[in-house]
Design a protein around this motif. Sequence first.
Motif, PDB file in Angstrom:
ATOM      1  N   ARG A  68      20.534  29.561 -13.125  1.00 54.47           N
ATOM      2  CA  ARG A  68      21.665  28.736 -12.678  1.00 54.47           C
ATOM      3  C   ARG A  68      21.539  28.536 -11.166  1.00 54.47           C
TER       4      ARG A  68
ATOM      5  N   ARG B 237      17.552  31.579 -18.464  1.00 52.99           N
ATOM      6  CA  ARG B 237      18.280  30.429 -17.917  1.00 52.99           C
ATOM      7  C   ARG B 237      18.577  30.710 -16.443  1.00 52.99           C
TER       8      ARG B 237
ATOM      9  N   GLU C 246      20.581  34.933 -18.542  1.00 53.18           N
ATOM     10  CA  GLU C 246      20.966  33.944 -17.533  1.00 53.18           C
ATOM     11  C   GLU C 246      21.010  34.619 -16.173  1.00 53.18           C
ATOM     12  N   ILE C 247      20.388  33.979 -15.198  1.00 52.75           N
ATOM     13  CA  ILE C 247      20.342  34.566 -13.851  1.00 52.75           C
ATOM     14  C   ILE C 247      20.854  33.533 -12.854  1.00 52.75           C
TER      15      ILE C 247
END
Lengths: 594, 169
Positions: free
Chosen positions: B12, B10, B45-46
């Motif tokens: 962001r 994911r 998530e990054i």
Amino acid sequence: MAPKRRSPRNCEAKVSKRLKTDPNERKTEEKTQGCFIAEKLFGTDVVSDIFSFLDVRQLLRFVCVSKEFKSLLTYDHVLRATMLSGGFPLTSLDRIIPPIKNRSIWIPSPVRLLRMVCGKRCEECGEKTRFVCESFGVFLCNKCLEKSTKLLRRSKRWTPYLQANRVCLGPRKGSTRFSSSYLMTAPRKDINGDPIGPLVTLQDIERMSAMTKECESTATPAKKVAALIHTCDEQQPQAEAAVQSIVKAINDNRQDAVDRRVAVQEEKEEARDRYGEARRIKSDELMVELIKLLEEPDEPQIIAQINARQWNGRQNQYTFNEDSIVRKLVVPVLRAPSKYASKKKLQQVADELRLATGERRLMERYMQQIIDYCDHPEADHRVLRRTYRTYGLCFGFSNPAIRDILKEPLSKPRDLTDDDVQELAVQVKYIVCRKEPGEEVVEKLKERLKDLSCADDLGARSWNTWNWSWMFKEGYIQDILYEPISKPHDISDAKLDSLEGQLRPVMEKKKLIKNRMELLLEPIAEPYPTWKTRLERWTWNAKTNTCTFWNSVGKKALSNKLQNVEQLSDSEVNKMSNLLIAEIQEREASGFRF
Amino acid sequence: MADEGNGIIRLRSSDGKVFELTESAAEISELLKDSPREEDDEVTEIDIVRVASPCLEKVVEFMKHYDEEKMKEIPTPLGGSTFNEVMDQPWYQDFVSDEKMNRDMLFNMLSAANFLGIKPLLDLTCLKVTFQITGKNAEEIRELLRLPELTPEEEAKAREEHSWIFEEA
């Protein structure tokens, strides 16, 4: 399971140093309309990528937009773009590389190298020029090059300097066929103050030479030049590395450049073939249309000639074997079929073909009438020798007199009536049948002048079948008789008297000259009989009253001395004989034999 | 532990929007490939703090499509005189077409591609920029890149320095 959020730690390393890292500053900027897009490119691989895609000239334009772009340009970018582009930039590159490899010039920066391969204007005056000057590594026009260079003649004083390594000598112009001993007169700097051009200039050599004289220095010229070059090298410490990267870039891109050139050539050939095929199809369609237009009323000869066209695959166009009206008028249609694609244009071509063919038939008919009227066996093939010229769609005549009579009227055959043709035929017959009457006139003159030994000169004549007139070997007779003899029917007794009156004094003069010339050659007869035979061949120019020997010995011994020979005294003639003898002796002494 | 290439990543954006893609699609990005993750995580998530959501959306779209249809390598020298001649894959032609991507977005994409280390996207956007630059003079390029306008003095100096570039004397 909640995903873990991570900030990429190595992101910052990837970002350009020039990108603004302060978040507040960045936010303010992004809000601003028209943010500085180029900043996103600076200092990144992006610029390098774009450089590699650009054509060499476009690369120059792009680079010159900003200082940052300039600083990112490398030799590899320049050389790759240049080598792949070919053309003038490659030619310029080929010329600039030898002095760079030799390190006889200040090593140009990548931007300057790019500027030199793409330059269009002289660095000095701004005049348009094409190539970089290969000897001096500067982009100068021939005029400025002439001003900035000087020929240094090799001598004891200069040669030791000129022979030193890395002294930039070369032709003044962009070609090696000119003398290659020119030197740049003074050191040059570019607009930024960086040195450009040769390391050693004439000014330097003169200074070094003067030093030797004044200070009685013991240093040899070679050492002095080496010291100067050493100083230059110290000023450009990166030069060696630059040369190496230039050489590496050339080697790395050589194969790609060759492949590119081959690919471009193949592409061109393919495009040419495609274009040729398209033109062929279009031409064929047009010819079908044209033939339809020529079928009513039928023009079988023209149609046959159109159908006899042949496709030349090498030139990618139709050709005709015969030089004809059809060739003249149809070839433009075949070469640019799109231009003649409309029916109106094609109709024009068909009308022109009909008109020109009709006129030619009429011309042929009139010519036949004239030939029949002349009733001379050689009229058709000799006097009236002609070719139909598609250039002007008219006849061209080889005989100048016939040309004067027939060319103009026959070029508009539709304007001619039968009476006009008859009148022309009379004029032509006058020319055709002038050989025998002319001969009679000459014989009559010969009879009248038989008391003079030179009357035999009238016999030295020949009938010229090209001009269809009498030609005389002796120039003075030719000058007097050529015009009147070409209209022999007009020569009355009175005219004959007049001609005799003109010829007699000249022939008498010639007789005197002949006597003097015989006297001149008499002393040669016994010791040098062969030479005498050779020297008996001379000509007399009546206008300048000068005699000229055919033999080179006579020419050399008595050049410009044989004027007004009839007035020469015996002693003068004797002197001339002695001169001739001296020349003959000299020639024989040099080993000359017949 | 998630199977090799089957995990979810994911991303962001700077404005907080999240975009999902498979690990195999994310492989194309040097940055995402090298980013550390836990072995037992299925979803990673990054934060991509430098890229805004409209741009990141397009980048993710590119990465997903690239996973299905690889983009051909762009040869240099370019094998054509127009963008469409060089890039003959319709999807990629369409992706950076003028209708779908304005100039600002193109440069943002270029910047994002460079930041994320997505070489094919970088090549594609560079190629597009190259064809936008091609045929333009220095003034037009400056305008395209929105470089600050030169003062009359600067312009005079530039003209003197680069007189040989200008066609007219």
